[in-house]
Scaffold this motif. Structure first.
Motif, short mmCIF file in Angstrom:
data_model
loop_
_atom_site.label_atom_id
_atom_site.label_comp_id
_atom_site.label_asym_id
_atom_site.label_seq_id
_atom_site.Cartn_x
_atom_site.Cartn_y
_atom_site.Cartn_z
N LYS A 1 35.89 8.00 57.26
CA LYS A 1 36.52 7.73 55.95
C LYS A 1 37.90 7.07 56.11
CE LYS A 1 34.27 11.24 53.13
NZ LYS A 1 34.34 12.70 52.95
N ARG A 2 38.58 7.37 57.21
CA ARG A 2 39.90 6.77 57.42
C ARG A 2 39.84 5.25 57.51
NH1 ARG A 2 42.11 10.39 62.32
NH2 ARG A 2 41.59 12.39 61.38
N PHE A 3 38.65 4.74 57.87
CA PHE A 3 38.57 3.30 58.08
C PHE A 3 37.90 2.56 56.92
CE2 PHE A 3 38.69 5.36 62.21
CZ PHE A 3 39.74 4.69 62.80
N LEU A 4 37.39 3.31 55.95
CA LEU A 4 36.65 2.68 54.83
C LEU A 4 37.57 1.79 53.99
CD1 LEU A 4 34.30 5.54 53.57
CD2 LEU A 4 33.69 3.50 54.86
N GLY B 1 42.25 1.30 73.99
CA GLY B 1 42.47 0.91 72.60
C GLY B 1 41.47 1.45 71.61
N ALA B 2 40.77 2.56 71.97
CA ALA B 2 39.88 3.20 70.99
C ALA B 2 40.74 3.79 69.89
CB ALA B 2 39.05 4.28 71.66
N ASN B 3 40.31 3.68 68.63
CA ASN B 3 41.11 4.21 67.54
C ASN B 3 40.98 5.73 67.45
OD1 ASN B 3 40.17 1.40 66.99
ND2 ASN B 3 41.76 1.60 65.42
N GLU B 4 39.79 6.21 67.74
CA GLU B 4 39.55 7.65 67.66
C GLU B 4 38.49 8.01 68.69
OE1 GLU B 4 40.83 10.05 66.17
OE2 GLU B 4 42.10 9.11 64.64
N TYR B 5 38.38 9.30 68.97
CA TYR B 5 37.26 9.71 69.79
C TYR B 5 36.66 10.99 69.22
CZ TYR B 5 40.17 13.26 71.93
OH TYR B 5 40.98 14.34 72.13
N LEU B 6 35.38 11.18 69.49
CA LEU B 6 34.67 12.37 69.04
C LEU B 6 33.98 12.95 70.26
CD1 LEU B 6 32.65 11.60 65.80
CD2 LEU B 6 34.09 13.59 66.21
N VAL B 7 34.04 14.29 70.39
CA VAL B 7 33.39 14.92 71.52
C VAL B 7 32.11 15.60 71.04
CG1 VAL B 7 33.61 16.65 73.32
CG2 VAL B 7 35.56 15.25 72.70
N LYS B 8 31.01 15.26 71.68
CA LYS B 8 29.73 15.89 71.36
C LYS B 8 29.70 17.29 71.94
CE LYS B 8 27.12 12.08 72.61
NZ LYS B 8 25.93 11.40 73.12
N PRO B 9 29.13 18.31 71.31
CA PRO B 9 28.61 18.23 69.94
C PRO B 9 29.72 18.38 68.91
CG PRO B 9 28.12 20.37 70.94
CD PRO B 9 28.85 19.58 71.96
N PHE B 10 29.57 17.66 67.81
CA PHE B 10 30.58 17.75 66.76
C PHE B 10 29.92 18.05 65.42
CE2 PHE B 10 29.39 13.34 67.51
CZ PHE B 10 28.87 12.99 66.28
N GLN B 11 30.73 18.53 64.49
CA GLN B 11 30.22 18.79 63.15
C GLN B 11 30.15 17.47 62.39
OE1 GLN B 11 29.17 21.51 61.94
NE2 GLN B 11 30.23 23.27 62.80
N PRO B 12 29.10 17.30 61.56
CA PRO B 12 28.99 16.05 60.81
C PRO B 12 30.23 15.79 59.94
CG PRO B 12 27.26 17.62 60.18
CD PRO B 12 27.93 18.17 61.38
N GLU B 13 30.83 16.87 59.43
CA GLU B 13 32.01 16.69 58.56
C GLU B 13 33.13 15.99 59.34
OE1 GLU B 13 30.60 19.80 59.04
OE2 GLU B 13 29.34 19.53 57.26
N LYS B 14 33.23 16.35 60.61
CA LYS B 14 34.28 15.78 61.46
C LYS B 14 34.09 14.26 61.57
CE LYS B 14 37.56 15.98 64.59
NZ LYS B 14 38.92 16.15 64.12
N LEU B 15 32.83 13.86 61.78
CA LEU B 15 32.52 12.44 61.88
C LEU B 15 32.87 11.73 60.57
CD1 LEU B 15 31.02 9.94 63.21
CD2 LEU B 15 28.98 10.78 62.09
N GLU C 1 34.90 12.61 58.25
CA GLU C 1 36.34 12.59 58.04
C GLU C 1 36.99 11.42 58.80
OE1 GLU C 1 38.06 16.47 59.04
OE2 GLU C 1 39.77 15.31 59.82
N LEU C 2 36.56 11.24 60.06
CA LEU C 2 37.11 10.15 60.87
C LEU C 2 36.74 8.79 60.29
CD1 LEU C 2 36.64 11.10 64.63
CD2 LEU C 2 38.72 11.04 63.28
#
Lengths: 696, 122
Positions: free
Chosen positions: B119-122, B100-114, B116-117
Motif C-alpha cells: 500500500k505504501r507504493f500504490l 537498493g531494495a525498498n523493502e524486504y519481507l521474511v517468509k513466512p509472513f502474514q498477508p496483512e504485512k504484505l 501494508e508494505l
C-alpha cells in the motif's frame, strides 16, 4: 505465523501439488548425487539444485502454515547448505540421512492431504536430532577476500548470494582461473542467446553467476556479465566462444578494476570498432530468429502448461459421458421414428444424430487426451527406487526402459504405481541374484531389468522382465501344499501353480528381507490392478528369469461395453476384457471335478454362472441356447454363461461408493441412457475370485 | 485508466498464487507473474510495471541480480522493489537492501504485512 486459516482450499491444493513435485525431484536428484558420489564425482550445480528444492519447500510450507513440514525441510536445508558450502563432507551416512529426509517429507505431504500431520511430530523431532548429529563442520579455508585478490568490481560482486561467493572462492582456491564474460543481446530475444552462451560456458567450467547489467544501448539491448571458473586458458576460451559476440576478461590481476574504468573512458572509440562485428555475430547465433517470432516464443514459454485438478477433468468426462448417453437416446428415437414411418424427418434426425456422434467423439478424444500422461513419469519413480534398492542390496542392476512415451490415463498411472513397484521390488529381491551368484552360474555380473510399455489396441501393456533366477514352480507347489492353500497339485498345470502366488497370504521368500515380505502379497498387486480393469500375468523360466505382463485399459472414463442379460438382469462388461462370445448348447457342457467346462478349440474352458456368483434365484429354466462370454488374458480364461447378448454401448462407469468397496466382481454401475442403471462386471476380479474359490 | 501493475517474481507456482490471491484483495491492481529472473527481464520491457516483488533464491538469475539490474538501468532505476526471502538468509537480505531494495519481507509472513508494505507504493 501461518496464513492457512485465510487461504482457499484451491491454493492449498496448489501447494500440495507443487510440494509433491519438489519432493519427487529431490528424490531423483539425490539418486543422481549418490551415483556421482559412488563414482567419486561431484557436481556443485546438482547439490545447489537439491538445496534449492529443500529451501523452496521450507518457504512454501511455512507460508501455508504447515510448520512440521517447514521444520523438516529446514533441517534438510541446513544440512544441504553445509554440504554445498563445503562445511560438511558428503558420505554414505549423510546420503542416508538425506534420503530419509526426502522419505519423511513425502510421508508428511501425504499426512497433510489427509489432515493427520500432527501425528508425525515425533518423527520430525527424531529427524532434527539425526541432522544435528551430522553438522560437524570440517575445517574450511580461513576467510580471505577473494574479491580483492581477483580485483572484481563492487557492481559484479554486490549481487552475489552467499552461495555464489562460496563457489567463487572454491573455484579460486582450486586454482581455476576466473573470467568475466561480457555479452550483449537484444532485449526482446536475449533469452535464446544467453542460453546458448551459458551452454557453451557450462561445458568449459562452472558458471558462478549471471549478472544482468546495463549496456550501451539501454533501449534495445541488455548486457550480461557472467563469472566463469575454468581450467581453460584465455586462448582456449576465445576459441570456444569465437562464434559468440562476447568479450572475455581474465581476472586475478589487481589492475583489472582499473581496466574497466579505462575502457569506460574510451567507450566512444570502442563503440565504433566493436559494435558492428558484435551485431553481425549476434545474427549468426543459431537461436536468434526474427524479432516478431521471438516475441511469440518467449510469451508462450512463460505459461505453456496449465495445472488442472484431475477432479475437474473427471467432471468434464462425466458430462461428456452424459452427452454420449443423451446421444444414444436420440439415436434410438430416430430409429423408432423410422420404424413408425415418420420417414423424412426420421432420416434428417438420424443424420443430425450421426453428426452429433462425430463431434462427440472428437470432444471425448480431446478430453481424454488431456488426461493422458506418458508412462515415463512412472519410469522415473521406478528407476529411482530401483537404484536405491539395488544399492542397498549390493546388486548390480542395469535398467533398460522402453516406450516411456506410451500414454495412459493419469488415474490409471497413479493406481498402478504401487503394484508395479511391488513387482519390481520382488524382481530385485527374489529374482536377480547377487553378483557372486550370477558369475558362478555363468551370467553377466550385471543383472538386467527391462521395463517396457506399448499400446496394443485399446490396451496398454507394461512388462517387467528380469534375467534373474526365475520362479521355482516346485517350491511354489510345496509351499502351497504346506500352507494348505491347495489339497493336491497332481492335476495342476505349471501355469495354475504359478497363479498360486496371487493367492492371499502367499510368499515364496526364503528369508524376509527389508524390501519384500512386508505382508503385502501378490494378491494385493492383482487386486489393485484389477481395480482399474487391468490384468496381470507371469511367465518364468527357472534359471533364466521372469516376465510380468500388466495389461491395462487406456482409460477408465468411458469404455465400450458388451451388454449382457442373465437371469432377468442386465449387466455390462468392458469390451476390453472380452476375448470372444460363443453360442452354447447345454449338451456341450461337461463336468470336471464337479465344475462345468466346455471344450473350446481343443482347450478346456471353465464356466461360471453369474446367477451362482451373485446368488440370484432364477425364475424358470435357463433358455436352451445360451451364450458364453470368454474373458481373460493370455492363457487364463473363463467363460461367463449368459442368457443373451444385447449389444455394445459406450458407458461411463460410476463407482458404487465406499459401502460396496468390498464387493468382488463388480467394478461399478452405469446408466444405459434409457433410465435404466445396470451393474458393470469386473472381469479381472471375477477371474481371481473364481480362482480363489476353486483353488483347493 | 491504467491499473497499478505489480510484477511477482518467484519460481514457486504455489507461492505466486498465494501472493496473487493476497494482492487481489487490494482491488484495482493488475498482477503480472514471472517464474524467475529470466522471465522478469522479459516481462519488464513489455509491461508497464509499477512495483516488483521478488524472491531471492532462484536458479540462473537470482533476485539480487535482478535488483542490481533494475537499479543500474536508466529506464527502471526508480522502480520500487520489495525483496522476499526465507528466514535465515539475513546476509542476502542485507545485500538486497544495500543494492537498493525498498523493502524486504521474511517468509513466512502474514498477508496483512504484505498488503501494508504494498500500500505504501500504490
Amino acid at each position: 505465523m501461518s496464513v492457512s486459516s485465510s487461504i482457499s482450499p484451491n491454493v492449498v491444493r496448489d501447494f500440495l501439488a507443487e510440494a509433491e513435485e519438489i519432493v519427487d525431484e529431490l528424490n531423483t536428484q539425490l539418486s543422481d548425487l549418490a551415483d556421482m558420489f559412488e563414482n567419486g564425482e561431484s557436481d556443485p550445480d546438482l547439490l545447489n539444485a537439491i538445496f534449492r528444492g529443500a529451501h523452496s519447500l521450507k518457504g512454501l510450507a511455512g507460508m501455508f502454515g504447515f510448520t512440521i513440514i517447514s521444520e523438516v525441510a529446514h533441517d534438510s536445508e541446513n544440512l544441504l547448505d553445509w554440504l554445498r558450502m563445503g562445511k560438511v563432507v558428503l558420505s554414505d551416512a549423510v546420503l542416508k540421512i538425506l534420503f530419509s529426509s526426502a522419505e519423511l517429507l513425502a510421508t508428511l505431504l501425504r499426512a497433510c492431504s489427509e489432515g493427520t500431520l500432527e501425528q508425525h511430530r515425533d518423527a520430525a523431532t527424531a529427524h532434527t536430532a539425526a541432522i544435528s548429529a551430522c553438522l560437524n563442520p570440517v575445517k574450511t579455508n580461513s576467510e580471505f577476500s577473494v574479491f580483492e585478490q581477483l580485483g572484481l568490481s563492487d557492481t559484479l560482486t554486490g549481487a552475489l548470494t552467499e552461495y555464489e561467493e562460496h563457489r567463487l572462492k572454491e573455484n579460486f582456491s582450486k586454482g581455476r582461473k576466473i573470467f568475466v564474460i561480457h555479452a550483449s543481446f537484444e532485449l526482446l530475444s536475449f533469452d535464446t542467446g544467453l542460453a546458448a552462451l551459458t551452454d557453451i560456458l557450462k561445458k568449459a567450467g562452472e558458471v558462478i553467476s549471471t549478472l544482468p547489467s546495463v549496456g550501451e544501448q539501454v533501449e534495445t539491448h541488455i548486457d550480461f556479465d557472467l563469472l566463469l571458473g575454468t581450467e581453460k586458458t584465455e586462448q582456449e576460451l576465445s576459441v570456444l566462444l569465437q562464434d559468440m559476440a562476447v568479450s572475455v576478461t581474465p581476472t586475478g590481476s589487481p589492475i583489472w578494476s582499473d581496466k574497466i574504468a579505462e575502457s569506460e573512458k574510451t567507450k566512444d572509440f570502442e563503440e565504433v570498432v566493436v559494435e558492428s562485428p558484435r551485431m553481425s555475430a549476434i545474427q549468426k547465433l543459431p537461436a536468434s530468429p526474427s524479432t516478431t517470432q521471438d516475441e511469440s516464443v518467449s510469451a508462450r514459454s512463460m505459461s505453456s502448461t496449465v495445472r488442472v485438478d484431475i477432479g475437474k477433468l473427471d467432471e468434464l468426462m462425466n458430462i461428456v459421458g452424459e452427452l454420449v448417453l443423451a446421444h444414444s437416446s436420440i439415436s434410438s428415437i430416430a430409429n423408432r421414428m423410422r420404424a413408425d414411418k415418420f420417414s423424412r424427418m426420421a432420416i434428417d434426425l438420424g443424420k443430425a444424430a450421426k453428426e452429433l456422434e462425430r463431434r462427440l467423439a472428437d470432444l471425448q478424444k480431446g478430453v481424454m487426451d488431456i488426461r493422458m500422461i506418458p508412462v515415463g513419469q512412472l519410469y522415473e519413480k521406478m528407476s529411482r527406487i530401483i537404484r536405491k534398492i539395488s544399492r542397498e542390496q549390493g546388486k548390480n542392476i542395469e535398467l533398460k526402459l522402453f516406450g516411456s512415451d506410451t500414454e495412459l490415463d493419469k488415474l490409471i498411472v497413479e493406481s498402478i504405481a504401487d503394484p508395479l513397484m511391488h513387482i519390481i521390488r520382488n524382481a530385485i529381491d527374489h529374482g536377480i541374484e547377487s553378483p557372486e551368484k550370477r558369475l558362478a552360474v555363468g551370467k553377466d555380473e550385471h543383472g538386467t531389468l527391462r521395463l517396457s510399455s506399448y499400446q496394443k489396441g485399446n490396451h496398454v501393456v507394461i512388462e517387467v522382465e528380469d534375467d534373474g533366477g526365475g520362479i521355482d514352480i516346485e517350491k511354489i507347489k510345496q509351499k502351497a501344499l504346506s500352507k494348505g492353500l491347495i489339497a493336491d497339485a497332481a492335476s495342476m498345470s505349471e501355469r495354475d501353480i504359478l497363479d498360486l502366488i496371487f493367492l492371499p497370504g502367499f510368499s515364496t521368500a526364503e528369508k524376509i528381507t527389508d524390501i519384500s515380505g512386508r505382508g503385502v502379497g501378490m494378491d494385493v498387486v492383482r487386486n489393485n490392478i484389477a481395480a482399474v480393469s487391468g490384468m496381470v500375468d507371469i511367465e518364468t523360466r527357472l534359471g533364466y528369469g521372469s516376465r510380468f505382463t500388466i495389461i491395462l485399459p487406456i482409460t477408465l472414463a468411458i469404455i465400450k461395453a458388451l451388454i449382457i442379460f442373465c437371469a432377468g438382469r442386465i449387466y455390462a462388461i468392458s469390451i476390453t476384457s472380452v476375448v470372444e462370445s460363443i453360442l452354447l448348447s447345454t449338451s456341450d457342457i461337461r463336468t470336471v471335478e464337479g465344475k462345468e467346462v466346455v471344450n473350446l478349440r481343443e482347450q478346456t474352458l471353465p464356466l461360471l454362472r453369474l446367477e451362482r456368483l451373485f446368488n440370484i434365484e432364477r425364475i424358470g429354466n435357463p433358455p436352451e441356447e445360451q451364450y458364453v462370454v470368454v474373458v481373460g488374458a493370455a492363457e487364463k480364461r473363463l467363460g461367463i454363461v449368459v442368457d443373451d447378448l444385447l449389444g455394445q454401448q459406450d458407458i461411463v462407469i460410476k463407482p458404487l461408493g465406499s459401502a460396496f468397496k468390498s464387493l468382488k466382481g463388480i467394478s461399478g454401475a452405469a446408466d444405459l441412457g434409457d433410465q435404466r442403471t445396470i451393474l458393470v462386471l469386473d472381469a479381472g476380479g471375477i477371474i481371481s475370485e473364481t480362482m480363489r474359490a476353486g483353488g483347493g | 485508466m491504467k491499473l497499478f501493475t505489480i510484477l511477482i517474481v518467484d519460481d514457486s507456482t504455489a507461492m505466486r498464487s498465494l501472493l496473487v490471491s493476497t494482492l487481489e484483495t487490494l482491488g484495482d491492481i493488475r498482477v503480472v507473474q514471472a517464474a524467475n529472473g529470466f522471465d522478469a527481464l522479459r516481462v519488464l520491457p513489455r509491461e508497464q510495471v509499477d512495483l516488483i516483488l521478488t524472491d531471492i533464491n532462484m536458479p540462473d538469475i537470482n533476485g539480487l541480480e535482478l535488483l542490481s539490474f533494475v537499479r543500474n538501468n536508466q529506464v527502471y532505476k526508480e522502480l520500487p522493489v520489495i525483496v522476499i526471502s526465507t528466514e535465515g538468509s539475513h546476509k542476502d537480505i542485507e545485500k538486497g537492501l544495500s543494492l537498493g531494495a525498498n523493502e524486504y519481507l521474511v517468509k513466512p509472513f502474514q498477508p496483512e504485512k504484505l498488503l501494508e508494505l504494498v500500500k505504501r507504493f500504490l
